[in-house]
Design a protein around this motif. Structure first.
Motif, PDB file in Angstrom:
ATOM      1  N   ASN A   1       0.826  -1.217   0.000  1.00 15.75           N
ATOM      2  CA  ASN A   1       0.000   0.000   0.000  1.00 15.75           C
ATOM      3  C   ASN A   1       0.851   1.254   0.000  1.00 15.75           C
ATOM      4  OD1 ASN A   1      -3.218  -0.186   0.436  1.00 15.75           O
ATOM      5  ND2 ASN A   1      -2.232  -2.057   1.140  1.00 15.75           N
TER       6      ASN A   1
ATOM      7  N   LEU B   1       1.853   1.687  -3.545  1.00 19.72           N
ATOM      8  CA  LEU B   1       0.747   2.232  -4.337  1.00 19.72           C
ATOM      9  C   LEU B   1       0.528   3.715  -4.046  1.00 19.72           C
ATOM     10  CD1 LEU B   1      -1.990  -0.578  -4.285  1.00 19.72           C
ATOM     11  CD2 LEU B   1      -0.708   0.287  -6.254  1.00 19.72           C
TER      12      LEU B   1
ATOM     13  N   SER C   1       3.170   5.505  -6.099  1.00 16.77           N
ATOM     14  CA  SER C   1       2.958   5.335  -7.541  1.00 16.77           C
ATOM     15  C   SER C   1       1.706   6.062  -8.021  1.00 16.77           C
ATOM     16  CB  SER C   1       2.847   3.842  -7.883  1.00 16.77           C
ATOM     17  OG  SER C   1       3.983   3.143  -7.466  1.00 16.77           O
ATOM     18  N   LEU C   2       0.598   5.868  -7.311  1.00 19.87           N
ATOM     19  CA  LEU C   2      -0.651   6.514  -7.718  1.00 19.87           C
ATOM     20  C   LEU C   2      -0.593   8.022  -7.500  1.00 19.87           C
ATOM     21  CD1 LEU C   2      -3.275   3.947  -6.322  1.00 19.87           C
ATOM     22  CD2 LEU C   2      -2.586   4.285  -8.706  1.00 19.87           C
TER      23      LEU C   2
ATOM     24  N   ASN D   1      -4.743   4.688  -0.298  1.00 18.54           N
ATOM     25  CA  ASN D   1      -3.710   3.683  -0.029  1.00 18.54           C
ATOM     26  C   ASN D   1      -2.719   4.166   1.024  1.00 18.54           C
ATOM     27  OD1 ASN D   1      -4.188   2.755  -3.303  1.00 18.54           O
ATOM     28  ND2 ASN D   1      -4.001   1.174  -1.759  1.00 18.54           N
TER      29      ASN D   1
ATOM     30  N   ALA E   1      -2.813  -1.241  -9.981  1.00 18.95           N
ATOM     31  CA  ALA E   1      -3.262  -1.147  -8.584  1.00 18.95           C
ATOM     32  C   ALA E   1      -4.257  -2.250  -8.251  1.00 18.95           C
ATOM     33  CB  ALA E   1      -3.895   0.220  -8.335  1.00 18.95           C
TER      34      ALA E   1
ATOM     35  N   ASN F   1      -3.889  -4.815  -5.201  1.00 18.21           N
ATOM     36  CA  ASN F   1      -4.914  -4.868  -4.165  1.00 18.21           C
ATOM     37  C   ASN F   1      -5.550  -6.252  -4.074  1.00 18.21           C
ATOM     38  OD1 ASN F   1      -4.960  -2.240  -2.945  1.00 18.21           O
ATOM     39  ND2 ASN F   1      -5.775  -1.437  -4.854  1.00 18.21           N
TER      40      ASN F   1
ATOM     41  N   ASP G   1     -10.425  -0.643  -1.978  1.00 19.55           N
ATOM     42  CA  ASP G   1      -9.406  -0.257  -2.960  1.00 19.55           C
ATOM     43  C   ASP G   1      -9.625  -0.965  -4.289  1.00 19.55           C
ATOM     44  OD1 ASP G   1      -8.263   1.342  -1.066  1.00 19.55           O
ATOM     45  OD2 ASP G   1      -6.703  -0.076  -0.505  1.00 19.55           O
TER      46      ASP G   1
ATOM     47  N   ASN H   1     -10.391   0.781  -7.902  1.00 16.21           N
ATOM     48  CA  ASN H   1      -9.585   0.590  -9.103  1.00 16.21           C
ATOM     49  C   ASN H   1     -10.461   0.319 -10.317  1.00 16.21           C
ATOM     50  OD1 ASN H   1      -7.233  -1.298  -7.115  1.00 16.21           O
ATOM     51  ND2 ASN H   1      -7.270   0.895  -7.507  1.00 16.21           N
TER      52      ASN H   1
END
Length: 202
Positions: free
Chosen positions: A22, A25, A28-29, A48, A113, A117, A144, A148
């Motif tokens: 997480n 993520l 990255s997100l 996340n 993601a 997840n 999550d 997504n």
């Protein structure tokens, strides 16, 4: 006693893995959301990030007294409610100032993601635990994963319609989903606390 110790160790390892995933993520997100100017991706990133913080709290609570577990779950629920409020404010700001989300970036990151997840969800479900913090972790991963899917659809609509509103709409829905998860977790924590304080049957 050894069985309980082994269960605690397994829960700690699981929470540590999903915490790391997480946190990955979140970064990255977050970077992708800024690059793609996407409210939905940023909402998912913050979600996340809050999950990672909550997993850390749950990790510390494993094997401790019940009051530690319920307080950890309560912190988890409150953090999700705070997160949802911040995402709603950001969506409002973007509605007023304008935004130009990049559909392909949203779709690619949503798929990546979703896979991560799903791995988290499978790891948590393997525990088959009624522990209030493990149940909270399962709620986070389900939220999550659903988010997504929403981002994937929003990215497709942004490309097809050349409009930003699908991204903003999914950002708001992610926030609403997080708020519901937070309320569910607080409800579970209250129920566990109530059962613990109830006198044993005569």
């Amino acid at each position: 006693m050894s069985g309980a110790h082994e269960t605690n160790q397994l829960q700690r390892r699981t929470l540590l893995v999903v915490l790391a995933l997480n946190a990955l993520l979140f970064v990255s997100l977050g970077v992708g959301g800024l690059a793609a100017d996407s409210s939905a991706l940023l909402a998912n990133a913050v979600d996340n990030g809050s999950d990672a913080a909550v997993y850390l709290i749950s990790f510390i609570a494993v094997g401790r007294a019940l009051i530690w577990k319920t307080r950890a779950a309560q912190v988890s629920g409150v953090m999700l409610l705070i997160f949802s409020a911040l995402v709603l404010l950001d969506a409002l700001r973007r509605t007023l100032t304008g935004t130009e989300p990049v559909g392909p970036t949203m779709m690619v990151l949503a798929v990546v993601a979703a896979v991560i997840n799903l791995v988290c969800l499978l790891l948590i479900c393997r525990q088959q635990s009624n522990d209030v913090n493990m149940k909270a972790a399962e709620t986070f991963s389900l939220n999550d994963f659903a988010s997504n899917g929403g981002i994937l659809i929003a990215g497709g609509l942004v490309m097809w319609l050349d409009q930003s509103w699908p991204d903003l709409l999914v950002g708001v829905l992610v926030a609403a989903l997080a708020a519901k998860g937070g309320l569910d977790i607080l409800g579970d924590a209250r129920e566990v606390q109530r059962d613990a304080n109830s006198p044993p049957p005569g």
